[in-house]
Design an enzyme around this catalytic site. Sequence first.
Site, short mmCIF file in Angstrom:
data_model
loop_
_atom_site.label_atom_id
_atom_site.label_comp_id
_atom_site.label_asym_id
_atom_site.label_seq_id
_atom_site.Cartn_x
_atom_site.Cartn_y
_atom_site.Cartn_z
N PHE A 150 0.51 -1.39 -0.04
CA PHE A 150 -0.13 -0.24 0.50
C PHE A 150 1.13 0.99 0.24
O PHE A 150 0.46 2.15 0.71
CB PHE A 150 -0.88 0.08 1.54
CG PHE A 150 -1.99 -1.06 1.16
CD1 PHE A 150 -2.65 -1.20 0.29
CD2 PHE A 150 -1.13 -2.23 2.05
CE1 PHE A 150 -3.83 -2.17 -0.05
CE2 PHE A 150 -1.58 -3.76 1.77
CZ PHE A 150 -3.89 -3.33 1.41
N LEU A 151 2.12 1.00 -1.11
CA LEU A 151 2.90 2.65 -0.83
C LEU A 151 2.06 3.54 -1.26
O LEU A 151 1.59 3.19 -2.48
CB LEU A 151 3.68 2.15 -1.45
CG LEU A 151 5.26 0.88 -0.55
CD1 LEU A 151 6.46 0.12 -1.23
CD2 LEU A 151 4.73 0.84 0.73
N CYS A 258 -0.51 3.48 -10.26
CA CYS A 258 -1.42 2.20 -9.38
C CYS A 258 -3.02 2.18 -9.87
O CYS A 258 -4.35 1.55 -10.04
CB CYS A 258 -1.55 1.83 -8.27
SG CYS A 258 0.19 2.18 -7.41
#
Length: 449
Positions: A150-151, A258
């Site tokens: 979850f960067l 993302c």
Amino acid sequence: MKLTFIGTGYVGLVSGVCFSEIGNDVTCLDKDLAKIGRLNGGEVPIYEPGLQELIAKNKALGRLRFTGDLSSSIRSAEAIFICVGTPSLPSGEANLAFIEQAARDIALEMNGYKIIATKSTVPVGTNDKIRQIVAQLTQHPFDVVSIPEFLREGSAIADTLHPDRIIIGSDSPDAAAKLAELHRPLTERIMLTDVRSAEMIKYASNAFLATKISFINEIANICEKVGADVTDVAKGMGHDRRIGPSFLQAGIGYGGSCFPKDTNALIQIAGNVDYEFKLLKSVVEVNQGQRFNIMTKLRHSLGELGGKRIGIWGLAFKPDTDDVRESPALDIIGALLAEGAEVQAYDPVATANFRAIFGQADEVRWCEDALDAARSADALCLLTDWPAFKALALPEVQAVMRQNVLIDGRNVYTSEQVNEAELRYYSVGRPHVGGLSPSASEPVAGYER
């Protein structure tokens, strides 16, 4: 613990470096030997604040190495993290070719029990496929675990070392316990679940955040029509603990590697099981249209854009990164050139990456600093909210422009800053910020579908 990270992109490189920082023995593996050479030479292939210093520190301590040697990297590891890319296919589905190749590579080099942990974002069911591939090619025992990342680019180190939560999806209590212990120095907020739920948590999280962004942008478009201020609306909403303030910043939409990829992939995942994800389809549609509000406001302020000189501030999809994948600037600059405008652009770190993928790079003047991009411009468009742009004195900016149109696509300027200069100022969903009236005609509306 002895760890190997396959892939030295954002996820693999940052994760590997951070796990070495907390005391593990880490090998970062990549088939791109040129990249490995640069890393071993002290060059970091991505822009991420603080990363170069951590690499140098942990290499010097002997806890971190970069290599293209597949065999030794797999054989020496207790846990192997798959961190390869899953780019979008034309259909929107995730391309799993690199994932499947990594699974085959691991299987053929195994010399005993291994934990195979998938950090790449993959469709539900992918880890089952990894298990099947490995089982067909080795007799050694192993467990496959889903451990999504979850960067956020630009704050990836902080997100790794201080995560909101760790999700571990596994059908092996022993493997889950070992990975939980590995992550415990980072946080006690560790959630154990089944593999498929862990895979879905990643997609669901990104889809929800993308939904918040598109929602507040739709509210901003309405605010422009009715005379409300979206910043106040978002602040009022954010005080509700059920909603929260994050991801309610109106602007020109999300980009990056993302959200666009994962929202499209989740739409396809739903379609593959005969479910139409209507809400998420609308989120994607709104996001794509939102960036073209810049064009609407330019036409509103300047009329025909042919022959007009437009300055662009910001090419990265967000500040503190050189990543330009799915950046709104790609579509906006392309549209400006298509209408015959002259474009001059500046970004503090992302210009080289942008030029490398932008098909019409020779038609843009690439500037050395922000004021150069504003010089003799009829309009200036802020597309990325780098702090350096907000820090500039607007009278100084106005003094070098030919006309005085400033379009703030990220709402970075306050009314006090705007009122210091005589600019025709457009923002997103804030009709009463300050500056000169944008024009004598009626207020500019949001994009039309």
